[in-house]
Motif scaffolding. Sequence first.
Motif, PDB file in Angstrom:
ATOM      1  N   VAL A 161       0.790  -1.284   0.016  1.00  0.00           N
ATOM      2  CA  VAL A 161      -0.100   0.110  -0.170  1.00  0.00           C
ATOM      3  C   VAL A 161       0.874   1.336   0.053  1.00  0.00           C
ATOM      4  O   VAL A 161       0.633   2.360  -0.910  1.00  0.00           O
ATOM      5  CB  VAL A 161      -0.995  -0.046   1.164  1.00  0.00           C
ATOM      6  CG1 VAL A 161      -1.603   1.587   1.509  1.00  0.00           C
ATOM      7  CG2 VAL A 161      -1.927  -0.915   0.918  1.00  0.00           C
ATOM      8  N   GLU A 162       1.944   1.214   0.814  1.00  0.00           N
ATOM      9  CA  GLU A 162       2.846   2.312   0.986  1.00  0.00           C
ATOM     10  C   GLU A 162       3.539   2.829  -0.357  1.00  0.00           C
ATOM     11  O   GLU A 162       3.682   3.594  -0.861  1.00  0.00           O
ATOM     12  CB  GLU A 162       3.994   2.192   2.045  1.00  0.00           C
ATOM     13  CG  GLU A 162       3.381   2.161   3.542  1.00  0.00           C
ATOM     14  CD  GLU A 162       2.891   3.434   3.876  1.00  0.00           C
ATOM     15  OE1 GLU A 162       3.548   4.421   3.909  1.00  0.00           O
ATOM     16  OE2 GLU A 162       1.499   3.489   4.114  1.00  0.00           O
ATOM     17  N   ALA A 211       1.688   6.880  -6.548  1.00  0.00           N
ATOM     18  CA  ALA A 211       0.518   7.880  -7.003  1.00  0.00           C
ATOM     19  C   ALA A 211       0.848   9.251  -6.624  1.00  0.00           C
ATOM     20  O   ALA A 211       0.616  10.070  -7.499  1.00  0.00           O
ATOM     21  CB  ALA A 211      -0.689   7.539  -5.977  1.00  0.00           C
ATOM     22  N   ARG A 258       2.685   1.860  -3.401  1.00  0.00           N
ATOM     23  CA  ARG A 258       1.499   2.326  -4.378  1.00  0.00           C
ATOM     24  C   ARG A 258       1.204   3.929  -4.103  1.00  0.00           C
ATOM     25  O   ARG A 258       1.139   4.567  -5.208  1.00  0.00           O
ATOM     26  CB  ARG A 258       0.231   1.580  -4.398  1.00  0.00           C
ATOM     27  CG  ARG A 258       0.431  -0.093  -4.894  1.00  0.00           C
ATOM     28  CD  ARG A 258      -0.989  -0.516  -5.063  1.00  0.00           C
ATOM     29  NE  ARG A 258      -1.083  -1.550  -6.127  1.00  0.00           N
ATOM     30  CZ  ARG A 258      -1.514  -2.929  -5.858  1.00  0.00           C
ATOM     31  NH1 ARG A 258      -2.205  -3.066  -4.560  1.00  0.00           N
ATOM     32  NH2 ARG A 258      -1.777  -3.675  -6.949  1.00  0.00           N
ATOM     33  N   GLN A 259       1.206   4.091  -2.703  1.00  0.00           N
ATOM     34  CA  GLN A 259       0.904   5.441  -2.690  1.00  0.00           C
ATOM     35  C   GLN A 259       1.922   6.378  -2.892  1.00  0.00           C
ATOM     36  O   GLN A 259       1.805   7.547  -3.758  1.00  0.00           O
ATOM     37  CB  GLN A 259       0.672   5.573  -0.918  1.00  0.00           C
ATOM     38  CG  GLN A 259      -0.646   5.497  -0.593  1.00  0.00           C
ATOM     39  CD  GLN A 259      -0.897   5.581   0.861  1.00  0.00           C
ATOM     40  OE1 GLN A 259       0.012   5.696   1.855  1.00  0.00           O
ATOM     41  NE2 GLN A 259      -2.253   5.072   1.406  1.00  0.00           N
TER      42      GLN A 259
END
Length: 171
Positions: A81-82, A88, A84-85
Amino acid sequence: MNKSSVLVATLVTAFLIASRTILMAQQPAPAAPPPNAADAAPVPYVLSMGDMMNTLVQPRHAKLGLAGHGENWPLAAYALVEIRQVFAGIKKAQPRFRGLPVAELVDAALGQPMNAVEAAIKQQDPKKFAVAYDQLTQGCNACHQAVDHPFVVIKVPDASAFPNQDFRARP
Ligand code: HEC
């Protein structure tokens, strides 16, 4: 010196002084001295692509690999998740790098491998994770080649660079 030659000398001197004054007046005013760097107004530091790669992407890529290697699936899920963020944020902060579209490059290089990593984490499958993480790492390098940075070669971490974090699975 007779009177007339004194007069001539005085006139010549007066002329020289006057013309020099006019010349000086015609010259542009000397530029203000450059401000002392210490006195300049502070400007926010803008992260370059290299800064973001070095400080945000590289450690997150390593942590994801270390967590998966330790079969610490909750931590691996979090690390995915980290990272991917981070990407982004990079897409928004730097839409183009040397004219190339960053979002398209990132999606082409990392989209599919990140999904494969996600699937391996959900299945808690260390072999699948190793294969998918290797693909992800090759995705990093594919983009580096596309952006003319083939000398930045990313590899699967063979050791932790974080002595103060435990990546092993919790009992
Ligand atoms: C948009 C495509 C792209 C992708 C995908 C990408 N990078 Fe990069 N990376 C770059 C660019 C561009 C640079 C050079 C930046 C510069 O010189 O300002 C770079 C440079 C780097 C650097 C060198 C920074 C330094 O100061 O040493 C590292 C490390 C790095 N990337 C890590 C990664 C990792 C790890 C991944 C995969 C998770 C990755 N990158 C994926 C574009 C990409």
